[in-house]
Write a protein that holds these residues in place. Structure first.
Motif, PDB file in Angstrom:
ATOM      1  N   LEU A  11       0.865  -1.608   0.210  1.00 54.30           N
ATOM      2  CA  LEU A  11       0.158  -0.321   0.026  1.00 54.30           C
ATOM      3  C   LEU A  11       0.988   1.300  -0.337  1.00 54.30           C
ATOM      4  CD1 LEU A  11      -3.219  -1.168   2.234  1.00 54.30           C
ATOM      5  CD2 LEU A  11      -3.416  -1.025   0.015  1.00 54.30           C
ATOM      6  N   ILE A  12       1.621   1.075   0.842  1.00 58.20           N
ATOM      7  CA  ILE A  12       2.721   2.421   1.373  1.00 58.20           C
ATOM      8  C   ILE A  12       3.771   2.501  -0.307  1.00 58.20           C
ATOM      9  CG2 ILE A  12       4.418   3.513   1.910  1.00 58.20           C
ATOM     10  CD1 ILE A  12       3.769   2.142   4.228  1.00 58.20           C
ATOM     11  N   LEU A  13       4.094   1.150  -1.106  1.00 54.61           N
ATOM     12  CA  LEU A  13       4.738   1.163  -2.107  1.00 54.61           C
ATOM     13  C   LEU A  13       3.342   1.763  -3.620  1.00 54.61           C
ATOM     14  CD1 LEU A  13       7.441  -1.403  -2.093  1.00 54.61           C
ATOM     15  CD2 LEU A  13       7.466   1.158  -2.172  1.00 54.61           C
ATOM     16  N   LEU A  14       2.047   1.581  -3.486  1.00 54.83           N
ATOM     17  CA  LEU A  14       1.497   1.904  -4.196  1.00 54.83           C
ATOM     18  C   LEU A  14       1.442   3.908  -4.445  1.00 54.83           C
ATOM     19  CD1 LEU A  14      -0.097   0.722  -6.653  1.00 54.83           C
ATOM     20  CD2 LEU A  14      -2.122   0.536  -4.852  1.00 54.83           C
ATOM     21  N   GLY A  15       1.275   4.143  -3.156  1.00 57.42           N
ATOM     22  CA  GLY A  15       0.972   5.341  -2.843  1.00 57.42           C
ATOM     23  C   GLY A  15       1.766   6.643  -3.508  1.00 57.42           C
ATOM     24  N   VAL A  16       3.188   5.858  -3.049  1.00 53.53           N
ATOM     25  CA  VAL A  16       4.183   6.384  -3.195  1.00 53.53           C
ATOM     26  C   VAL A  16       4.154   6.935  -5.256  1.00 53.53           C
ATOM     27  CG1 VAL A  16       6.621   7.522  -3.685  1.00 53.53           C
ATOM     28  CG2 VAL A  16       5.556   6.428  -1.028  1.00 53.53           C
ATOM     29  N   PHE A  17       3.833   5.664  -5.395  1.00 54.37           N
ATOM     30  CA  PHE A  17       3.608   5.260  -7.273  1.00 54.37           C
ATOM     31  C   PHE A  17       3.214   6.660  -7.940  1.00 54.37           C
ATOM     32  CE2 PHE A  17       2.413   3.675 -10.948  1.00 54.37           C
ATOM     33  CZ  PHE A  17       3.267   3.189 -11.477  1.00 54.37           C
ATOM     34  N   ILE A  18       1.752   5.990  -7.116  1.00 54.51           N
ATOM     35  CA  ILE A  18       0.906   6.914  -7.453  1.00 54.51           C
ATOM     36  C   ILE A  18       1.556   8.849  -7.505  1.00 54.51           C
ATOM     37  CG2 ILE A  18      -1.952   8.149  -7.087  1.00 54.51           C
ATOM     38  CD1 ILE A  18      -1.922   5.158  -6.521  1.00 54.51           C
ATOM     39  N   TYR A  38      -1.714  26.128 -18.718  1.00 54.44           N
ATOM     40  CA  TYR A  38      -2.173  25.640 -17.857  1.00 54.44           C
ATOM     41  C   TYR A  38      -2.967  26.104 -16.794  1.00 54.44           C
ATOM     42  CZ  TYR A  38      -0.445  25.410 -12.399  1.00 54.44           C
ATOM     43  OH  TYR A  38      -0.423  25.394 -11.936  1.00 54.44           O
ATOM     44  N   ASP A  39      -4.089  25.896 -16.407  1.00 56.10           N
ATOM     45  CA  ASP A  39      -5.122  26.975 -15.839  1.00 56.10           C
ATOM     46  C   ASP A  39      -5.852  25.413 -13.658  1.00 56.10           C
ATOM     47  OD1 ASP A  39      -6.627  24.972 -17.121  1.00 56.10           O
ATOM     48  OD2 ASP A  39      -7.728  25.693 -17.878  1.00 56.10           O
ATOM     49  N   TRP A  40      -6.543  26.092 -13.950  1.00 53.60           N
ATOM     50  CA  TRP A  40      -7.009  25.540 -12.819  1.00 53.60           C
ATOM     51  C   TRP A  40      -7.321  24.124 -12.795  1.00 53.60           C
ATOM     52  CZ3 TRP A  40     -11.713  23.597 -12.063  1.00 53.60           C
ATOM     53  CH2 TRP A  40     -12.919  24.113 -13.398  1.00 53.60           C
ATOM     54  N   SER A  41      -8.031  24.071 -14.035  1.00 51.56           N
ATOM     55  CA  SER A  41      -8.238  22.197 -14.264  1.00 51.56           C
ATOM     56  C   SER A  41      -6.654  20.905 -13.590  1.00 51.56           C
ATOM     57  CB  SER A  41      -9.046  22.632 -15.600  1.00 51.56           C
ATOM     58  OG  SER A  41      -7.984  22.745 -16.703  1.00 51.56           O
ATOM     59  N   TYR A  42      -6.095  21.572 -14.559  1.00 47.93           N
ATOM     60  CA  TYR A  42      -4.827  21.197 -14.062  1.00 47.93           C
ATOM     61  C   TYR A  42      -4.252  20.932 -12.867  1.00 47.93           C
ATOM     62  CZ  TYR A  42      -0.144  19.397 -13.054  1.00 47.93           C
ATOM     63  OH  TYR A  42       0.829  18.292 -13.158  1.00 47.93           O
ATOM     64  N   MET A  43      -4.836  22.008 -12.244  1.00 51.15           N
ATOM     65  CA  MET A  43      -4.352  21.982 -10.702  1.00 51.15           C
ATOM     66  C   MET A  43      -5.069  21.025  -9.906  1.00 51.15           C
ATOM     67  SD  MET A  43      -3.160  25.222  -9.737  1.00 51.15           S
ATOM     68  CE  MET A  43      -4.106  25.709  -9.001  1.00 51.15           C
ATOM     69  N   VAL A  44      -6.767  21.241  -9.886  1.00 50.77           N
ATOM     70  CA  VAL A  44      -7.748  20.209  -9.639  1.00 50.77           C
ATOM     71  C   VAL A  44      -7.377  18.740 -10.000  1.00 50.77           C
ATOM     72  CG1 VAL A  44      -9.952  19.587  -9.583  1.00 50.77           C
ATOM     73  CG2 VAL A  44      -9.039  22.098  -9.185  1.00 50.77           C
ATOM     74  N   ILE A  45      -7.577  18.496 -10.993  1.00 50.65           N
ATOM     75  CA  ILE A  45      -7.287  17.026 -11.767  1.00 50.65           C
ATOM     76  C   ILE A  45      -5.986  15.872 -10.808  1.00 50.65           C
ATOM     77  CG2 ILE A  45      -6.866  15.426 -13.387  1.00 50.65           C
ATOM     78  CD1 ILE A  45      -8.074  17.492 -14.877  1.00 50.65           C
ATOM     79  N   SER A  46      -4.992  16.968 -10.901  1.00 53.35           N
ATOM     80  CA  SER A  46      -3.935  16.616 -10.558  1.00 53.35           C
ATOM     81  C   SER A  46      -3.834  16.618  -8.261  1.00 53.35           C
ATOM     82  CB  SER A  46      -1.868  17.392 -10.933  1.00 53.35           C
ATOM     83  OG  SER A  46      -2.747  18.505 -10.561  1.00 53.35           O
ATOM     84  N   PHE A  47      -4.729  17.021  -8.268  1.00 53.42           N
ATOM     85  CA  PHE A  47      -4.848  17.090  -6.783  1.00 53.42           C
ATOM     86  C   PHE A  47      -5.422  15.674  -6.427  1.00 53.42           C
ATOM     87  CE2 PHE A  47      -7.191  18.573  -2.827  1.00 53.42           C
ATOM     88  CZ  PHE A  47      -6.087  18.895  -2.001  1.00 53.42           C
ATOM     89  N   ILE A  48      -6.533  15.190  -7.154  1.00 55.29           N
ATOM     90  CA  ILE A  48      -7.166  13.547  -6.487  1.00 55.29           C
ATOM     91  C   ILE A  48      -6.042  12.748  -7.040  1.00 55.29           C
ATOM     92  CG2 ILE A  48      -8.272  12.124  -7.733  1.00 55.29           C
ATOM     93  CD1 ILE A  48      -9.816  14.916  -9.150  1.00 55.29           C
ATOM     94  N   PRO A  49      -4.844  12.400  -7.662  1.00 58.88           N
ATOM     95  CA  PRO A  49      -3.692  11.259  -7.394  1.00 58.88           C
ATOM     96  C   PRO A  49      -2.858  12.098  -6.832  1.00 58.88           C
ATOM     97  CG  PRO A  49      -3.891  12.199  -9.712  1.00 58.88           C
ATOM     98  CD  PRO A  49      -5.007  12.972  -9.134  1.00 58.88           C
ATOM     99  N   VAL A  50      -3.301  12.994  -5.690  1.00 64.71           N
ATOM    100  CA  VAL A  50      -2.209  13.364  -4.537  1.00 64.71           C
ATOM    101  C   VAL A  50      -2.845  12.340  -3.177  1.00 64.71           C
ATOM    102  CG1 VAL A  50      -2.053  15.076  -3.060  1.00 64.71           C
ATOM    103  CG2 VAL A  50      -1.094  14.681  -5.430  1.00 64.71           C
ATOM    104  N   ILE A  51      -4.242  13.182  -3.250  1.00 65.64           N
ATOM    105  CA  ILE A  51      -5.156  12.941  -2.057  1.00 65.64           C
ATOM    106  C   ILE A  51      -4.888  11.402  -2.350  1.00 65.64           C
ATOM    107  CG2 ILE A  51      -7.158  12.765  -1.256  1.00 65.64           C
ATOM    108  CD1 ILE A  51      -6.042  15.442  -0.987  1.00 65.64           C
TER     109      ILE A  51
END
Length: 171
Positions: A11-18, A38-51
């Motif tokens: 799980l930790i390795l998968l989280g780091v990979f993502i 580059y606009d706000w849509s990229y920031m919103v979309i890239s926030f999902i994998p971080v969460i």
């Protein structure tokens, strides 16, 4: 290595990979393939994998810290029948779906592991029943969870395994 440590590390390795890979893939997808600026849509979309990656890392650490008897993976219920001299035991095996279920373990491995554990304790397998649910709302909820986690995780149906152990002195 115990099962909890193995799952926690996966799980930790998968989280780091993502965390490291998915934002880069999204950036390439948005800039190169879709020709968007580059606009706000990229920031919103890239926030999902971080969460999702933070959640997986936290869940992995919790899994590492848990004691083996605290896991929800195999829940055991004892049913005693003193008249027949038998001890019956039902073991519930829960499964994961998505990429996590694909890489972490297979149903065959989990069933074999549960059966081997109970055989060492003197139980024999009586019946294996698939814990299938025909509930459409549960199916939709699992589909939503699968999409929200970017196909990484969803709960899946498991199995019920019935064991019996004959006491000494009874035929």
């Amino acid at each position: 290595m115990t099962e909890n440590k193995k799952k926690g590390l996966i799980l930790i390795l998968l989280g780091v990979f993502i965390y490291l890979i998915f934002p880069t893939i999204l950036k390439l997808l948005i800039y190169n393939l879709l020709n968007l600026h580059y606009d706000w849509s990229y920031m919103v979309i890239s926030f999902i994998p971080v969460i999702v990656s933070i959640g997986l890392i936290i869940f992995g650490v919790i899994t590492l810290v848990k004691k083996p008897n605290e896991t929800n993976e195999i829940m055991e219920n004892l049913v005693h029948s003193e008249v027949s001299g038998k001890h019956n035991k039902v073991v519930t095996i829960t499964l994961w779906g998505g990429l996590l279920g694909l890489f972490a373990s297979t149903p065959k491995q989990k069933i074999a592991k549960a059966m081997a554990k109970e055989n060492l304790n003197g139980f024999r397998t009586v019946q294996i029943i698939e814990a299938a649910s025909g509930n459409i709302l549960l199916w939709l909820l699992r589909l939503i969870i699968l999409f929200l986690t970017l196909f990484i995780y969803t709960p899946a149906n498991g199995y019920y395994i019935t064991f019996e152990k004959i006491k000494e002195g009874h035929i």
